[in-house]
Design a protein around this motif. Structure first.
Motif, mmCIF file in Angstrom:
data_model
loop_
_atom_site.group_PDB
_atom_site.id
_atom_site.type_symbol
_atom_site.label_atom_id
_atom_site.label_comp_id
_atom_site.label_asym_id
_atom_site.label_seq_id
_atom_site.Cartn_x
_atom_site.Cartn_y
_atom_site.Cartn_z
ATOM 1 N N PHE A 109 0.842 -1.198 0.000
ATOM 2 C CA PHE A 109 0.000 0.000 0.000
ATOM 3 C C PHE A 109 0.881 1.252 0.000
ATOM 4 C CE2 PHE A 109 -2.101 3.447 2.333
ATOM 5 C CZ PHE A 109 -3.254 3.599 1.568
ATOM 6 N N SER A 110 0.492 2.241 -0.802
ATOM 7 C CA SER A 110 1.223 3.511 -0.812
ATOM 8 C C SER A 110 0.240 4.673 -0.813
ATOM 9 C CB SER A 110 2.148 3.607 -2.033
ATOM 10 O OG SER A 110 1.403 3.574 -3.240
ATOM 11 N N PHE A 111 0.676 5.776 -0.239
ATOM 12 C CA PHE A 111 -0.127 6.981 -0.108
ATOM 13 C C PHE A 111 0.726 8.151 -0.564
ATOM 14 C CE2 PHE A 111 -1.463 10.408 3.103
ATOM 15 C CZ PHE A 111 -2.405 10.948 2.238
ATOM 16 N N ASN A 112 0.323 8.775 -1.658
ATOM 17 C CA ASN A 112 1.042 9.930 -2.190
ATOM 18 C C ASN A 112 0.066 11.074 -2.394
ATOM 19 O OD1 ASN A 112 2.326 7.305 -3.790
ATOM 20 N ND2 ASN A 112 3.835 8.635 -2.844
ATOM 21 N N GLY A 113 0.603 12.271 -2.517
ATOM 22 C CA GLY A 113 -0.309 13.385 -2.721
ATOM 23 C C GLY A 113 0.382 14.704 -2.975
ATOM 24 N N TYR A 114 -0.445 15.692 -3.282
ATOM 25 C CA TYR A 114 -0.019 17.080 -3.461
ATOM 26 C C TYR A 114 -1.078 17.969 -2.824
ATOM 27 C CZ TYR A 114 0.598 21.696 -5.485
ATOM 28 O OH TYR A 114 0.754 23.048 -5.628
ATOM 29 N N ALA A 115 -0.658 19.074 -2.230
ATOM 30 C CA ALA A 115 -1.614 20.025 -1.654
ATOM 31 C C ALA A 115 -0.985 21.404 -1.564
ATOM 32 C CB ALA A 115 -2.073 19.570 -0.274
ATOM 33 N N ARG A 116 -1.848 22.392 -1.689
ATOM 34 C CA ARG A 116 -1.458 23.779 -1.404
ATOM 35 C C ARG A 116 -2.662 24.459 -0.759
ATOM 36 N NH1 ARG A 116 -2.100 23.892 -7.143
ATOM 37 N NH2 ARG A 116 -3.938 25.120 -7.763
ATOM 38 N N SER A 117 -2.395 25.407 0.117
ATOM 39 C CA SER A 117 -3.470 26.130 0.777
ATOM 40 C C SER A 117 -2.898 27.401 1.382
ATOM 41 C CB SER A 117 -4.105 25.266 1.870
ATOM 42 O OG SER A 117 -5.170 25.946 2.502
ATOM 43 N N GLY A 118 -3.637 28.497 1.273
ATOM 44 C CA GLY A 118 -3.144 29.732 1.851
ATOM 45 C C GLY A 118 -4.099 30.887 1.656
ATOM 46 N N LEU A 119 -3.721 32.004 2.234
ATOM 47 C CA LEU A 119 -4.466 33.251 2.122
ATOM 48 C C LEU A 119 -3.818 34.164 1.099
ATOM 49 C CD1 LEU A 119 -5.118 34.194 5.865
ATOM 50 C CD2 LEU A 119 -6.867 33.547 4.188
ATOM 51 N N LEU A 120 -4.650 34.904 0.360
ATOM 52 C CA LEU A 120 -4.187 35.965 -0.535
ATOM 53 C C LEU A 120 -4.972 37.215 -0.179
ATOM 54 C CD1 LEU A 120 -2.273 36.560 -2.924
ATOM 55 C CD2 LEU A 120 -4.186 36.075 -4.454
ATOM 56 N N ILE A 121 -4.284 38.266 0.250
ATOM 57 C CA ILE A 121 -4.925 39.461 0.798
ATOM 58 C C ILE A 121 -4.489 40.666 -0.015
ATOM 59 C CG2 ILE A 121 -5.235 40.871 2.878
ATOM 60 C CD1 ILE A 121 -4.147 38.397 4.453
ATOM 61 N N ASP A 122 -5.447 41.483 -0.454
ATOM 62 C CA ASP A 122 -5.070 42.681 -1.209
ATOM 63 C C ASP A 122 -4.709 43.816 -0.260
ATOM 64 O OD1 ASP A 122 -7.410 43.970 -0.358
ATOM 65 O OD2 ASP A 122 -8.496 43.551 -2.219
ATOM 66 N N GLU A 123 -4.244 44.924 -0.830
ATOM 67 C CA GLU A 123 -3.748 46.024 0.000
ATOM 68 C C GLU A 123 -4.844 46.735 0.774
ATOM 69 O OE1 GLU A 123 -3.405 48.594 -4.135
ATOM 70 O OE2 GLU A 123 -1.692 48.383 -2.821
ATOM 71 N N GLY A 124 -6.101 46.511 0.405
ATOM 72 C CA GLY A 124 -7.227 47.073 1.155
ATOM 73 C C GLY A 124 -7.799 46.094 2.151
ATOM 74 N N LEU A 125 -7.065 45.016 2.457
ATOM 75 C CA LEU A 125 -7.472 43.945 3.365
ATOM 76 C C LEU A 125 -8.722 43.224 2.869
ATOM 77 C CD1 LEU A 125 -6.791 45.483 6.902
ATOM 78 C CD2 LEU A 125 -5.324 44.039 5.479
ATOM 79 N N GLY A 126 -8.892 43.189 1.579
ATOM 80 C CA GLY A 126 -9.945 42.379 0.980
ATOM 81 C C GLY A 126 -9.349 41.094 0.451
ATOM 82 N N GLY A 127 -10.179 40.251 -0.101
ATOM 83 C CA GLY A 127 -9.694 39.015 -0.695
ATOM 84 C C GLY A 127 -8.910 39.305 -1.963
ATOM 85 N N GLY A 128 -7.718 38.750 -2.065
ATOM 86 C CA GLY A 128 -6.892 38.990 -3.243
ATOM 87 C C GLY A 128 -7.405 38.224 -4.458
ATOM 88 N N ARG A 129 -6.921 38.632 -5.623
ATOM 89 C CA ARG A 129 -7.240 37.938 -6.864
ATOM 90 C C ARG A 129 -5.933 37.461 -7.476
ATOM 91 N NH1 ARG A 129 -11.231 42.113 -7.650
ATOM 92 N NH2 ARG A 129 -13.304 41.216 -7.527
ATOM 93 N N GLY A 130 -6.012 36.303 -8.083
ATOM 94 C CA GLY A 130 -4.780 35.821 -8.673
ATOM 95 C C GLY A 130 -4.957 34.476 -9.334
ATOM 96 N N GLY A 131 -3.847 33.785 -9.438
ATOM 97 C CA GLY A 131 -3.792 32.517 -10.124
ATOM 98 C C GLY A 131 -2.901 32.625 -11.340
ATOM 99 N N PRO A 132 -2.266 31.532 -11.734
ATOM 100 C CA PRO A 132 -1.359 31.565 -12.882
ATOM 101 C C PRO A 132 -2.038 31.942 -14.195
ATOM 102 C CG PRO A 132 -1.022 29.587 -11.569
ATOM 103 C CD PRO A 132 -2.264 30.225 -11.064
ATOM 104 N N TYR A 133 -3.377 31.852 -14.254
ATOM 105 C CA TYR A 133 -4.083 32.144 -15.506
ATOM 106 C C TYR A 133 -4.965 33.389 -15.371
ATOM 107 C CZ TYR A 133 -2.413 27.510 -16.540
ATOM 108 O OH TYR A 133 -1.590 26.426 -16.735
ATOM 109 N N THR A 134 -4.531 34.328 -14.535
ATOM 110 C CA THR A 134 -5.340 35.500 -14.250
ATOM 111 C C THR A 134 -5.338 36.536 -15.370
ATOM 112 O OG1 THR A 134 -5.806 37.113 -12.495
ATOM 113 C CG2 THR A 134 -3.489 36.831 -13.122
ATOM 114 N N THR A 135 -4.373 36.487 -16.271
ATOM 115 C CA THR A 135 -4.293 37.483 -17.342
ATOM 116 C C THR A 135 -5.210 37.092 -18.507
ATOM 117 O OG1 THR A 135 -2.544 36.443 -18.647
ATOM 118 C CG2 THR A 135 -1.856 37.748 -16.738
ATOM 119 N N PRO A 136 -5.495 38.021 -19.426
ATOM 120 C CA PRO A 136 -6.285 37.661 -20.609
ATOM 121 C C PRO A 136 -5.694 36.495 -21.399
ATOM 122 C CG PRO A 136 -6.176 40.037 -20.404
ATOM 123 C CD PRO A 136 -5.275 39.487 -19.344
ATOM 124 N N ALA A 137 -4.371 36.416 -21.482
ATOM 125 C CA ALA A 137 -3.754 35.297 -22.191
ATOM 126 C C ALA A 137 -4.031 33.971 -21.511
ATOM 127 C CB ALA A 137 -2.246 35.518 -22.318
ATOM 128 N N GLY A 138 -4.363 34.019 -20.227
ATOM 129 C CA GLY A 138 -4.698 32.801 -19.505
ATOM 130 C C GLY A 138 -5.909 32.087 -20.080
#
Length: 521
Positions: A109-138
C-alpha cells in the motif's frame, strides 16, 4: 543447529519409545500444515518463511513415516525433545499468522499526494485575486508565475495497492481524489469540487512476457487516468503536455536498446448538447504514440483525435460555427539530465496542433475548436545552482494560434519567468520570482471578448521555511509573501468576466500579501 536437531530427532524416533509417538506426531503435523496453508493465503509476504517451515516439517514427516509401520499404538509416551521442537515451530507459525492478520492490508500500500493552501490578501485587506491564468492570455493557456499568486486550496491524494502473483506478475490499483476551493472557510461543502481524477489498474513484471526482449519490461494499464509521462513547468502551474481520460494502453515496449514506445487509446467527452431537437453525448477518442530515444532524452509524441458527432448536425460552438470533428497533435521534446553541462536539469518542447489538436497542452480537451484551428507552442525550463547557496529556475512559454474558434481570430502571447532561491540555513531560504508576459489577442468577438495588446509583470518576495534546502522542488514549504503586479491598461477591456475586467482590479499597480503551504510526497 538444524542438522544437529534432525540427527537428534532421527535418533530419538529410532527408539521404541519414540515410535509409539508417531501417530500423535502425524496428527499435530497435519494440523500444523493446514494452519501454514491458511497463513500462506492470507499473507503473501510470509510465503518464503512458510515454505522454509514446510520443508523442515516435511523432513520430520518423512522420518516419522519411515518408522510408522513399526509404531505401537499401545504406548503414548512423549519425548521432550520432539515436543520442544514442535512447540517452537508452532510458536513461529502463530507469529506469522498474527503478522499476516495485521499487515496484509498494508503490504504493497502507498499513499502519495499534493496540496497547497493559503491566504491571498489585497492592500485594502480584501480578498486577493490571482492565479497563474489571471491574465487575458490565460484564457488560451498563457500562464504566469504562481509564487505569491494563488488564492485557492487544492489537494490530491493518490492511494495505491500492489499485489504480486506467485508467477511474479505485479498488479497495482490506483485511485486519485482531488478537491479545489477558493473559500477560506473550514467547511466548504457547498463550494467543493471533489472529484475522482483517476481509477486504474496496471500489470507489470508480466510472467507471460518473460524472455521476450520487446515486451519483457512492458506495463499494461486500463481505466481512468492521466498519462504517466505528462510533465509540467511547476513555477507556472502549467503542464507542458497533459494527456488524460479513460481507456487503456501499454508502456515501455522496448523496440531496441535505445528506443522504447508507449501506445494508448483514451476517450473523453465534450458533454451533452442539444441542437435542432437532437440530444447527443459527444465523445472524442485520442490514439497516442509516444516514442522515447537515447534513454528518454528525446521524446516524440503523436496524437490522432476523432469526435465524429462533434458537427453542425449535433451542435455548434459558442461562436455559432461548426466545430472540428478531428485533429492532429504532435510534440518533440528534449529532456536533459543536466543544465547545459552543469548540475540540474533542462527541458525543451515544441508542440503543434490542428483542428481538435490545436489545444496543444490539454490534448483533445477542447471541443470548441474549428477545423481551421492551428497552434504552435514552445516551452523551455530548468533549474541549476548559480552561486553558493543560490539556485535559479528560468522558464519560457510562448504560443501563437489562429482560427481557433472564429475564422480570423489570432492569439499571441509569451511568458518569461524566473524563480530564485537563496539558502539562509538548513530550513530557511528567501525565494523570489519575477514574471513578465506580453500578449496580442484578437478573439474576433468570441464570448464577447475584445482585442487587446499589452504586458503584465509580477515580482514576489517569499521568506520560506522547508523540510530541507538545496533544491527548488523540495517540499513541503511554508511561506509568507508579498507580490506586486501591474499591467497595461488596455488589458482591462478584454472581458468583463475575467479578473482584469473587475472595477476594483485595474491596471496601475496592485500589492498582495499572503501565507501559504505547499507539499507533495
Amino acid at each position: 543447529m538444524q542438522k544437529a536437531s534432525r540427527w537428534l530427532l532421527a535418533g530419538v524416533l529410532s527408539s521404541s519409545a519414540a515410535t509409539s509417538q508417531a501417530a500423535t506426531l502425524e496428527e499435530r503435523m497435519a494440523a500444523f500444515e493446514a494452519r501454514a496453508s491458511a497463513a500462506e493465503k492470507r499473507a503473501a509476504a510470509a510465503e518464503q518463511q512458510t515454505q522454509a517451515l514446510a520443508r523442515e516439517l516435511q523432513q520430520i514427516k518423512l522420518a516419522t513415516s519411515a518408522l510408522q509401520p513399526a509404531a505401537s499404538t499401545a504406548s503414548q509416551a512423549t519425548n521432550p525433545v520432539v515436543d520442544t521442537r514442535l512447540a517452537k515451530l508452532e510458536a513461529r507459525q502463530e507469529s506469522m499468522e498474527k503478522q499476516a492478520s495485521t499487515s496484509n492490508l498494508t503490504d504493497g500500500f502507498s499513499f502519495n499526494g499534493y496540496a497547497r493552501s493559503g491566504l491571498l490578501i489585497d492592500e485594502g485587506l480584501g480578498g486577493g485575486r490571482g492565479g497563474p491564468y489571471t491574465t487575458p492570455a490565460g484564457s488560451v493557456g498563457g500562464a504566469v508565475g504562481r509564487l505569491g499568486n494563488e488564492d485557492d486550496t487544492y489537494m490530491r491524494i493518490d492511494l495505491s495497492k500492489e499485489i504480486y502473483a506467485q508467477n511474479g506478475t505485479r498488479s497495482k490499483f490506483t485511485v486519485s481524489i482531488a478537491d479545489g476551493v477558493e473559500s477560506s472557510n473550514d467547511w466548504t461543502a457547498d463550494e467543493s469540487k471533489l472529484n475522482v481524477r483517476q481509477v486504474f489498474t496496471t500489470l507489470d513484471h508480466i510472467a507471460a512476457f518473460k524472455g521476450n526482449p520487446v515486451f519483457e519490461n512492458a506495463t499494461l494499464w486500463a481505466g481512468k487516468r492521466f498519462d504517466r509521462d505528462n510533465f509540467d513547468i511547476h513555477w507556472m502551474d502549467s503542464d507542458v503536455v497533459y494527456l488524460a481520460g479513460t481507456g487503456g494502453g501499454i508502456y515501455d515496449v522496448q523496440m531496441n536498446k535505445d528506443w522504447r514506445s508507449n501506445y494508448s487509446l483514451i476517450g473523453r467527452s465534450y458533454g451533452d448538447f442539444s441542437q435542432g431537437g437532437l440530444n447527443a453525448d459527444v465523445a472524442s477518442y485520442i490514439l497516442t504514440s509516444n516514442q522515447f530515444f537515447e534513454e528518454g532524452q528525446w521524446q516524440w509524441m503523436f496524437n490522432g483525435i476523432g469526435a465524429k458527432k462533434n458537427d453542425f448536425g449535433t451542435r455548434t460552438n459558442k461562436a455559432g460555427l461548426t466545430p472540428a470533428d478531428s485533429g492532429l497533435h504532435s510534440m518533440l521534446a528534449n529532456h536533459q539530465k543536466n543544465f547545459f553541462g552543469r548540475e540540474g536539469f533542462f527541458k525543451t518542447a515544441l508542440l503543434y496542433g490542428q483542428g481538435l489538436g490545436a489545444e496543444v497542452k490539454n490534448v483533445g480537451s477542447d471541443g470548441e475548436l474549428i477545423d481551421e484551428a492551428r497552434a504552435l507552442r514552445l516551452a523551455l525550463y530548468g533549474e541549476t545552482p548559480i552561486a553558493p547557496d543560490w539556485r535559479i529556475g528560468p522558464s519560457l512559454l510562448a504560443e501563437q494560434s489562429k482560427d481557433r474558434y472564429v475564422k480570423g481570430d489570432d492569439y499571441r502571447w509569451l511568458t518569461l519567468n524566473m524563480r530564485l532561491a537563496n539558502t539562509i540555513n538548513s530550513n530557511f531560504e528567501m525565494a523570489y520570482e519575477l514574471s513578465w508576459q506580453t500578449m496580442d489577442l484578437d478573439p474576433k468577438g468570441y464570448l464577447q471578448r475584445n482585442a487587446v495588446d499589452g504586458n503584465f509583470w509580477k515580482f514576489t518576495v517569499a521568506p520560506t521555511f522547508k523540510l530541507d534546502v538545496g533544491d527548488l522542488l523540495t517540499r513541503p514549504e511554508m511561506r509568507v509573501f508579498a507580490s506586486y503586479m501591474n499591467w497595461s491598461s488596455d488589458l482591462d477591456k478584454y472581458s468583463t468576466s475575467d479578473s482584469f475586467g473587475k472595477t476594483d482590479f485595474n491596471a496601475g499597480g496592485v500589492w498582495q500579501y499572503g501565507i501559504q503551504m505547499e507539499t507533495w510526497f
